[in-house]
Design a protein around this motif. Sequence first.
Motif, PDB file in Angstrom:
ATOM      1  N   ASP A  13       0.865  -1.180   0.000  1.00 58.71           N
ATOM      2  CA  ASP A  13       0.000   0.000   0.000  1.00 58.71           C
ATOM      3  C   ASP A  13       0.903   1.232   0.000  1.00 58.71           C
ATOM      4  O   ASP A  13       1.445   1.616   1.035  1.00 58.71           O
ATOM      5  CB  ASP A  13      -0.904  -0.011   1.229  1.00 58.71           C
ATOM      6  N   LYS A  14       1.057   1.834  -1.160  1.00 58.48           N
ATOM      7  CA  LYS A  14       1.949   2.993  -1.283  1.00 58.48           C
ATOM      8  C   LYS A  14       1.397   4.224  -0.563  1.00 58.48           C
ATOM      9  O   LYS A  14       2.167   5.076  -0.143  1.00 58.48           O
ATOM     10  CB  LYS A  14       2.223   3.288  -2.751  1.00 58.48           C
ATOM     11  N   THR A  15       0.079   4.303  -0.381  1.00 59.82           N
ATOM     12  CA  THR A  15      -0.488   5.481   0.291  1.00 59.82           C
ATOM     13  C   THR A  15      -0.117   5.512   1.775  1.00 59.82           C
ATOM     14  O   THR A  15       0.020   6.585   2.353  1.00 59.82           O
ATOM     15  CB  THR A  15      -2.026   5.545   0.152  1.00 59.82           C
ATOM     16  N   THR A  16       0.049   4.345   2.386  1.00 64.77           N
ATOM     17  CA  THR A  16       0.424   4.291   3.805  1.00 64.77           C
ATOM     18  C   THR A  16       1.872   3.851   4.002  1.00 64.77           C
ATOM     19  O   THR A  16       2.327   3.734   5.137  1.00 64.77           O
ATOM     20  CB  THR A  16      -0.490   3.322   4.583  1.00 64.77           C
ATOM     21  N   ASN A  17       2.570   3.608   2.886  1.00 66.74           N
ATOM     22  CA  ASN A  17       3.955   3.122   2.917  1.00 66.74           C
ATOM     23  C   ASN A  17       4.075   1.881   3.810  1.00 66.74           C
ATOM     24  O   ASN A  17       4.918   1.798   4.694  1.00 66.74           O
ATOM     25  CB  ASN A  17       4.925   4.210   3.383  1.00 66.74           C
ATOM     26  N   GLN A  29       0.281  -6.397   8.927  1.00 67.41           N
ATOM     27  CA  GLN A  29       0.725  -5.169   8.272  1.00 67.41           C
ATOM     28  C   GLN A  29       2.075  -4.771   8.858  1.00 67.41           C
ATOM     29  O   GLN A  29       2.317  -4.962  10.053  1.00 67.41           O
ATOM     30  CB  GLN A  29      -0.266  -4.037   8.515  1.00 67.41           C
ATOM     31  N   ALA A  30       2.921  -4.188   8.018  1.00 68.21           N
ATOM     32  CA  ALA A  30       4.221  -3.716   8.484  1.00 68.21           C
ATOM     33  C   ALA A  30       4.592  -2.443   7.733  1.00 68.21           C
ATOM     34  O   ALA A  30       4.261  -2.272   6.556  1.00 68.21           O
ATOM     35  CB  ALA A  30       5.291  -4.778   8.268  1.00 68.21           C
ATOM     36  N   SER A  31       5.296  -1.583   8.413  1.00 68.54           N
ATOM     37  CA  SER A  31       5.730  -0.315   7.834  1.00 68.54           C
ATOM     38  C   SER A  31       6.952  -0.517   6.936  1.00 68.54           C
ATOM     39  O   SER A  31       7.846  -1.294   7.244  1.00 68.54           O
ATOM     40  CB  SER A  31       6.087   0.664   8.951  1.00 68.54           C
TER      41      SER A  31
END
Length: 86
Positions: A13-17, A29-31
């Motif tokens: 998800d590029k919007t939330t990196n 999920q991971a950053s």
Amino acid sequence: MCLAIPSKIIAIDKTTNSATLETMGVQRQASLDLMGEEVAIGEYVLLHIGYIVSKIDASSALESIKLYEQMIAAMEADDQASEYHS
């Protein structure tokens, strides 16, 4: 001791990196904030406290996952043996 867990990228998800990772049947999920290079779906990365910290080649990742599975099985066997002898 802290461990970095090898995980496979299944979505980005590029919007939330961030990326969705799969590890031994578990998704999380991971950053991507600490990654200095691009990653792609299907690649293996190392996950540490919610952050993707580096890429890892598939053969090394799969070998590490295999070792984790063996450790988990051994701990479960120990727990069952302890319960049996209690």
